[in-house]
Scaffold this motif. Structure first.
Motif, PDB file in Angstrom:
ATOM      1  N   VAL A  99      47.730  36.731  37.067  1.00 18.26           N
ATOM      2  CA  VAL A  99      46.763  36.792  38.246  1.00 18.26           C
ATOM      3  C   VAL A  99      47.735  36.001  39.418  1.00 18.26           C
ATOM      4  O   VAL A  99      48.321  34.940  38.943  1.00 18.26           O
ATOM      5  CB  VAL A  99      45.452  36.623  38.164  1.00 18.26           C
ATOM      6  N   ASP A 100      47.128  36.093  40.489  1.00 23.16           N
ATOM      7  CA  ASP A 100      47.628  35.007  41.551  1.00 23.16           C
ATOM      8  C   ASP A 100      46.852  33.828  41.621  1.00 23.16           C
ATOM      9  O   ASP A 100      45.729  33.776  41.098  1.00 23.16           O
ATOM     10  CB  ASP A 100      47.627  35.874  42.901  1.00 23.16           C
ATOM     11  N   GLN A 101      47.318  33.021  42.462  1.00 20.49           N
ATOM     12  CA  GLN A 101      47.021  31.348  42.521  1.00 20.49           C
ATOM     13  C   GLN A 101      45.605  31.425  43.206  1.00 20.49           C
ATOM     14  O   GLN A 101      44.651  30.687  42.639  1.00 20.49           O
ATOM     15  CB  GLN A 101      47.962  30.597  43.161  1.00 20.49           C
ATOM     16  N   ALA A 102      45.468  32.114  44.002  1.00 23.70           N
ATOM     17  CA  ALA A 102      44.067  32.233  44.999  1.00 23.70           C
ATOM     18  C   ALA A 102      42.956  32.653  44.011  1.00 23.70           C
ATOM     19  O   ALA A 102      41.845  32.386  44.002  1.00 23.70           O
ATOM     20  CB  ALA A 102      44.112  33.381  46.107  1.00 23.70           C
ATOM     21  N   HIS A 103      43.150  33.671  43.135  1.00 18.40           N
ATOM     22  CA  HIS A 103      42.100  34.012  42.284  1.00 18.40           C
ATOM     23  C   HIS A 103      41.963  32.820  41.123  1.00 18.40           C
ATOM     24  O   HIS A 103      40.647  32.510  40.751  1.00 18.40           O
ATOM     25  CB  HIS A 103      42.611  35.264  41.422  1.00 18.40           C
ATOM     26  N   ILE A 104      42.692  31.880  40.647  1.00 18.05           N
ATOM     27  CA  ILE A 104      42.859  30.877  39.946  1.00 18.05           C
ATOM     28  C   ILE A 104      41.701  29.862  40.828  1.00 18.05           C
ATOM     29  O   ILE A 104      40.868  29.430  40.220  1.00 18.05           O
ATOM     30  CB  ILE A 104      43.958  30.133  39.427  1.00 18.05           C
ATOM     31  N   SER A 105      42.283  29.788  42.127  1.00 19.14           N
ATOM     32  CA  SER A 105      41.020  28.893  42.757  1.00 19.14           C
ATOM     33  C   SER A 105      39.883  29.181  43.057  1.00 19.14           C
ATOM     34  O   SER A 105      38.937  28.378  42.626  1.00 19.14           O
ATOM     35  CB  SER A 105      41.842  28.554  44.225  1.00 19.14           C
ATOM     36  N   SER A 106      39.816  30.681  43.053  1.00 19.38           N
ATOM     37  CA  SER A 106      38.206  31.084  43.335  1.00 19.38           C
ATOM     38  C   SER A 106      37.366  30.877  41.928  1.00 19.38           C
ATOM     39  O   SER A 106      36.258  30.527  41.776  1.00 19.38           O
ATOM     40  CB  SER A 106      38.217  32.617  43.503  1.00 19.38           C
ATOM     41  N   ILE A 107      38.311  30.925  40.821  1.00 20.79           N
ATOM     42  CA  ILE A 107      37.526  30.911  39.480  1.00 20.79           C
ATOM     43  C   ILE A 107      37.244  29.263  39.278  1.00 20.79           C
ATOM     44  O   ILE A 107      36.069  28.993  38.842  1.00 20.79           O
ATOM     45  CB  ILE A 107      38.308  31.445  38.257  1.00 20.79           C
ATOM     46  N   VAL A 108      37.906  28.257  39.472  1.00 21.79           N
ATOM     47  CA  VAL A 108      37.824  27.009  39.242  1.00 21.79           C
ATOM     48  C   VAL A 108      36.629  26.414  40.035  1.00 21.79           C
ATOM     49  O   VAL A 108      36.038  25.446  39.962  1.00 21.79           O
ATOM     50  CB  VAL A 108      39.015  26.187  39.335  1.00 21.79           C
ATOM     51  N   ARG A 109      36.571  27.141  41.428  1.00 19.84           N
ATOM     52  CA  ARG A 109      35.557  26.827  42.391  1.00 19.84           C
ATOM     53  C   ARG A 109      34.322  27.377  42.119  1.00 19.84           C
ATOM     54  O   ARG A 109      33.472  27.214  42.924  1.00 19.84           O
ATOM     55  CB  ARG A 109      35.919  26.620  43.631  1.00 19.84           C
ATOM     56  N   ARG A 110      34.154  28.436  41.171  1.00 19.65           N
ATOM     57  CA  ARG A 110      33.171  29.070  40.626  1.00 19.65           C
ATOM     58  C   ARG A 110      32.796  30.128  41.887  1.00 19.65           C
ATOM     59  O   ARG A 110      31.554  30.545  42.214  1.00 19.65           O
ATOM     60  CB  ARG A 110      31.902  28.303  40.307  1.00 19.65           C
ATOM     61  N   LYS A 111      33.583  30.415  42.569  1.00 21.14           N
ATOM     62  CA  LYS A 111      33.550  31.587  43.867  1.00 21.14           C
ATOM     63  C   LYS A 111      33.685  32.961  42.966  1.00 21.14           C
ATOM     64  O   LYS A 111      33.110  33.918  43.597  1.00 21.14           O
ATOM     65  CB  LYS A 111      34.417  31.340  44.944  1.00 21.14           C
ATOM     66  N   ALA A 112      34.350  33.093  42.029  1.00 16.17           N
ATOM     67  CA  ALA A 112      34.423  34.135  41.441  1.00 16.17           C
ATOM     68  C   ALA A 112      34.012  33.778  39.813  1.00 16.17           C
ATOM     69  O   ALA A 112      34.334  32.882  39.425  1.00 16.17           O
ATOM     70  CB  ALA A 112      36.014  34.593  41.215  1.00 16.17           C
ATOM     71  N   TRP A 113      33.569  34.819  39.286  1.00 19.32           N
ATOM     72  CA  TRP A 113      33.144  34.750  37.784  1.00 19.32           C
ATOM     73  C   TRP A 113      32.009  33.610  37.633  1.00 19.32           C
ATOM     74  O   TRP A 113      31.914  32.735  36.693  1.00 19.32           O
ATOM     75  CB  TRP A 113      34.337  34.599  37.042  1.00 19.32           C
ATOM     76  N   ALA A 114      31.201  33.464  38.719  1.00 22.90           N
ATOM     77  CA  ALA A 114      30.098  32.621  38.904  1.00 22.90           C
ATOM     78  C   ALA A 114      29.125  32.720  37.545  1.00 22.90           C
ATOM     79  O   ALA A 114      28.640  31.457  37.274  1.00 22.90           O
ATOM     80  CB  ALA A 114      29.504  32.592  40.166  1.00 22.90           C
ATOM     81  N   HIS A 115      29.161  33.576  37.021  1.00 23.72           N
ATOM     82  CA  HIS A 115      28.031  34.114  36.024  1.00 23.72           C
ATOM     83  C   HIS A 115      28.755  33.329  34.565  1.00 23.72           C
ATOM     84  O   HIS A 115      28.040  33.210  33.408  1.00 23.72           O
ATOM     85  CB  HIS A 115      27.710  35.420  35.895  1.00 23.72           C
ATOM     86  N   VAL A 116      29.730  33.010  34.596  1.00 26.71           N
ATOM     87  CA  VAL A 116      30.528  32.563  33.558  1.00 26.71           C
ATOM     88  C   VAL A 116      30.487  31.016  33.293  1.00 26.71           C
ATOM     89  O   VAL A 116      30.881  30.402  34.186  1.00 26.71           O
ATOM     90  CB  VAL A 116      31.841  32.972  33.253  1.00 26.71           C
ATOM     91  N   PRO A 117      29.969  30.626  32.369  1.00 25.61           N
ATOM     92  CA  PRO A 117      29.550  28.986  32.049  1.00 25.61           C
ATOM     93  C   PRO A 117      31.048  28.139  32.104  1.00 25.61           C
ATOM     94  O   PRO A 117      32.050  28.888  31.747  1.00 25.61           O
ATOM     95  CB  PRO A 117      28.901  28.706  30.885  1.00 25.61           C
TER      96      PRO A 117
END
Length: 63
Positions: free
Chosen positions: A45-63
């Protein structure tokens, strides 16, 4: 980054990651020693998606 159809995570047919992979990304990034760019390359995936994941902007429902 809420999906307008309300389909989250792996249930979204366009998902490139699994909930398990998202947890792994967060764990590895929190531990340190790995960059977002490196994680993006490893998980296809691209770096922007990783950033969203670690900031919990994406996949927020995953602990």
């Amino acid at each position: 980054m809420r999906n307008p159809e309300g389909v989250q995570g792996e249930n979204n047919s366009a998902a490139k990651l699994t909930a398990q992979q998202v947890s792994e990304i967060r764990r590895r990034y929190a531990t340190g020693g790995v960059t977002q760019v490196a994680l993006a390359e490893q998980f296809g995936v691209d770096q922007a998606h990783i950033s969203s994941i670690v900031r919990r902007k994406a996949w927020a429902h995953v602990p």
